[in-house]
Design a protein around this motif. Structure first.
Motif, PDB file in Angstrom:
ATOM      1  N   SER A  20       4.045  16.215  18.060  1.00  0.00           N
ATOM      2  CA  SER A  20       4.023  14.927  17.367  1.00  0.00           C
ATOM      3  C   SER A  20       2.681  14.237  17.536  1.00  0.00           C
ATOM      4  N   LEU A  24      -0.768  13.819  14.434  1.00  0.00           N
ATOM      5  CA  LEU A  24      -1.451  12.580  14.079  1.00  0.00           C
ATOM      6  C   LEU A  24      -2.957  12.634  14.352  1.00  0.00           C
ATOM      7  N   ILE A 142       2.603   7.361  18.317  1.00  0.00           N
ATOM      8  CA  ILE A 142       1.611   6.677  17.478  1.00  0.00           C
ATOM      9  C   ILE A 142       0.618   5.926  18.352  1.00  0.00           C
ATOM     10  N   SER A 146      -3.389   6.972  18.562  1.00  0.00           N
ATOM     11  CA  SER A 146      -4.380   5.953  18.223  1.00  0.00           C
ATOM     12  C   SER A 146      -5.413   5.823  19.331  1.00  0.00           C
TER      13      SER A 146
END
Length: 260
Positions: A20, A24, A142, A146
């Motif tokens: 996951s 990203l 996430i 980031s």
């Protein structure tokens, strides 16, 4: 910017988390820690990720052995870690930071990711709770991705002081020398069909098939992949697991967990 994520997983949680995160990021490679060989590991990527489960409030043996082989020519390389657990990260990331520091490396960021537990010997997670935890994991992923993209530094996440002192400092340190031999309570019951999947899944290569029956060789990681992923639920741990619901991360295929 390239990233390599090394992961250790038993029933798929840490692989799910690593994937996951990687999805990203750009140009990401995932490598199982046990597949990285026995020699010193020199990653060439711009960022290095370590994703692993928390075992007994500390680090799995395989993770510690991998960290002892990790080296970088650039000692300032950006390294991040994500520790998956059923709820208590305790001092696991502190131990990881300490081990990297001993190699002259810096843990730039360390995150706790709560996921459904596979430790069915002690706990079971309801389907409703699993959904909540997976949704929460995605939000945490996430945040992690980031930070990695911008090489943001983040203090390692820890449990309470009592968790760090009592659970990691005392319980984990006391128990870890004996983990390898905790497999003495594993057994195959009459439902075993001798398929050998448990042997193929074991990341420690600790299970040998003899006359169609699994035999544990006392080099166990207690990842519980053999118990949880047996297609006939025929592997038990003493009398602690009979009738209990097995756990596998629903976003990972069994074939992705096979080590041989």
């Amino acid at each position: 910017m390239s990233t390599i994520i090394y992961y250790f997983t038993g029933t798929g949680n840490s692989l799910n988390c690593a994937r996951s995160i990687g999805n990203l990021l750009e140009d990401t490679t995932l490598v199982a820690m046990q597949a990285a060989g026995e020699e010193t590991v020199f990653p060439e990527a711009d960022s290095i990720g370590l994703v692993f489960p928390v075992y007994a409030f500390g680090l799995p043996g395989a993770v510690k052995r991998f960290m002892k082989r990790l080296s970088c020519k650039n000692k300032g390389k950006y390294i991040f870690a994500a520790a998956t657990s059923g709820g208590r990260v305790a001092g696991a990331l502190v131990l990881a930071r300490r081990m990297l520091r001993a190699r002259g490396l810096r843990l730039s960021a360390g995150y706790s990711v709560v996921m459904p537990t596979n430790m069915i010997l002690l706990h079971e997670t309801s389907e409703e709770k699993k959904k909540i935890l997976f949704d929460s994991m995605e939000k945490k992923v996430i945040e992690i991705a980031s930070a990695v993209k911008s090489h943001e530094y983040h203090a390692v996440e820890t449990g309470s002081m009592s968790d760090r002192i009592l659970r990691t400092g005392i319980l984990y340190r006391s128990a870890s020398p004996f983990v390898k031999k905790l497999d003495h309570l594993f057994k195959a019951d009459q439902g075993c069909i001798g398929c050998g999947l448990c042997s193929q899944l074991c990341p420690a290569h600790n299970i040998e098939m003899k006359n169609g029956i699994p035999v544990w060789k006392h080099q166990c990681e207690m990842c519980l992949s053999c118990l949880n992923l047996c297609p006939k639920e025929a592997i038990q741990y003493g009398s602690m697991t009979e009738g209990k619901q097995r756990y596998k991360n629903p976003y990972v295929e069994v074939k992705d967990l096979m080590c041989r």
